[in-house]
Design a protein around this motif. Sequence first.
Motif, PDB file in Angstrom:
ATOM      1  N   PRO A  84       0.829  -1.213   0.000  1.00  0.00           N
ATOM      2  CA  PRO A  84       0.000   0.000   0.000  1.00  0.00           C
ATOM      3  C   PRO A  84       0.858   1.256   0.000  1.00  0.00           C
ATOM      4  CG  PRO A  84      -0.820  -1.589   1.611  1.00  0.00           C
ATOM      5  CD  PRO A  84       0.511  -2.109   1.127  1.00  0.00           C
ATOM      6  N   ARG A  87       1.146   6.704   3.858  1.00  0.00           N
ATOM      7  CA  ARG A  87      -0.028   7.428   4.334  1.00  0.00           C
ATOM      8  C   ARG A  87      -0.087   8.865   3.853  1.00  0.00           C
ATOM      9  NH1 ARG A  87      -0.840   5.495  10.679  1.00  0.00           N
ATOM     10  NH2 ARG A  87      -1.325   3.291  10.202  1.00  0.00           N
ATOM     11  N   TRP A  90      -2.236   9.319   0.804  1.00  0.00           N
ATOM     12  CA  TRP A  90      -3.665   8.996   0.830  1.00  0.00           C
ATOM     13  C   TRP A  90      -4.559  10.182   0.495  1.00  0.00           C
ATOM     14  CZ3 TRP A  90      -4.337   5.361   5.728  1.00  0.00           C
ATOM     15  CH2 TRP A  90      -3.612   4.184   5.507  1.00  0.00           C
ATOM     16  N   LEU A  94      -7.258  10.253  -2.557  1.00  0.00           N
ATOM     17  CA  LEU A  94      -8.676  10.538  -2.344  1.00  0.00           C
ATOM     18  C   LEU A  94      -9.181  11.553  -3.368  1.00  0.00           C
ATOM     19  CD1 LEU A  94     -11.214  10.136  -0.634  1.00  0.00           C
ATOM     20  CD2 LEU A  94     -10.402  11.971   0.863  1.00  0.00           C
ATOM     21  N   ALA A  97      -9.525   9.738  -6.645  1.00  0.00           N
ATOM     22  CA  ALA A  97     -10.722   8.896  -6.625  1.00  0.00           C
ATOM     23  C   ALA A  97     -11.985   9.723  -6.802  1.00  0.00           C
ATOM     24  CB  ALA A  97     -10.779   8.106  -5.317  1.00  0.00           C
ATOM     25  N   TRP A 206      -4.636   2.250  -6.973  1.00  0.00           N
ATOM     26  CA  TRP A 206      -5.039   2.392  -5.579  1.00  0.00           C
ATOM     27  C   TRP A 206      -6.294   3.242  -5.433  1.00  0.00           C
ATOM     28  CZ3 TRP A 206      -3.634  -1.136  -2.548  1.00  0.00           C
ATOM     29  CH2 TRP A 206      -2.352  -1.695  -2.599  1.00  0.00           C
ATOM     30  N   ALA A 207      -6.456   4.241  -6.299  1.00  0.00           N
ATOM     31  CA  ALA A 207      -7.678   5.047  -6.256  1.00  0.00           C
ATOM     32  C   ALA A 207      -8.895   4.183  -6.572  1.00  0.00           C
ATOM     33  CB  ALA A 207      -7.577   6.213  -7.240  1.00  0.00           C
ATOM     34  N   GLY A 210      -9.562   1.649  -3.668  1.00  0.00           N
ATOM     35  CA  GLY A 210     -10.155   2.328  -2.524  1.00  0.00           C
ATOM     36  C   GLY A 210     -11.638   2.584  -2.685  1.00  0.00           C
ATOM     37  N   CYS A 211     -12.089   2.705  -3.933  1.00  0.00           N
ATOM     38  CA  CYS A 211     -13.513   2.960  -4.205  1.00  0.00           C
ATOM     39  C   CYS A 211     -14.333   1.681  -4.348  1.00  0.00           C
ATOM     40  CB  CYS A 211     -13.659   3.778  -5.491  1.00  0.00           C
ATOM     41  SG  CYS A 211     -13.072   5.472  -5.376  1.00  0.00           S
TER      42      CYS A 211
END
Length: 330
Positions: A84, A87, A90, A94, A97, A206-207, A210-211
């Motif tokens: 991952p 942090r 992130w 977001l 995303a 990763w986007a 995450g969704c």
Amino acid sequence: MTANDSATAPGTIAVNSGGGTAHPEVSGTTGTLLAALGVAAFSLTFPATAWGLEGFGPWSVTTCRMVLAALVAGGALAALRVAPPHRRHWPGLLVVAAGVVVGFPLLTTLALQTSTTSHAAVVVGLLPLTTAAFSAVRTGIRPSPVFWAAALAGAAVVIAFAVQQSGGTPTTGDLYLFAALLVCAAGYTEGGRLAAHMPGWQVIGWALVGCLPVAAAGAALALRYEPVHLGGHAVAGLLWLAVGSQFLGLLVWYRGMAAIGVARASQLQLAQPLLTLVWSVLLLNEDLSPAAPAAAVAVLVCIGVTQRARMPEKPERTRIRAGANMEDRP
């Protein structure tokens, strides 16, 4: 540069979060080519959405494309055992995303319920200028006056073309499209920034992952309450949106932006509306305005000027040698 960086100086090896080595720095020519491939993929988005709407409702198209793209991205991340992201990345993911995974697909799909793909394409032609403005604010890099003059000229051509196509009357679809411009420009800018710290495919990957929980729940509800009529166009459109536009297109697009800069790459999208018009004629049998060839030449000239305009030097980035700094490990 960080341990997740995808671009390094010659002779420097960057260690990514997955424990391997990132690929070497991409040249300006290769970066331009990658960004152009992204634009080509994006130019099919509206025709593919129109096909998808032949068999699915707007919410089904949006959520199902997210689910399918997230499964592809998640499979690639798992297969390559990519750890991952750190942090501190992130918040940026977001924004990506919210802008390019959820916001732009949903708003443009809703718009295409009442707008033709050709009309939507020319309105979204303002995206390069919007992205360049977001980039200037976010990164602090200020393009030259020549760059801005050419970008504004290209935007003016696109606006004039839109007025000629639609008579200049704003519609509900236009409001959706203008909102889509804002969220997508923010997502492009943040994604381009993140692509300097991790491979572009990991940014969108990763986007998307995450969704996935929200997308899966939304798809279940949408498929229950919206009619579904499976057909060749509907399935092909949905598959292209998920794999071509949502994943592969963004993969090469973010990689290209990391190589040549967000502002410069964004101007390649001035060609996107005109490519979409061609697809609209070939795939959807929409009428093409006689003004299209003239607009195409004018826009391509503007692209050439923006690509040759003097750009400020990027701030010096820290070079990470193998094993020297592992701060990006989760």
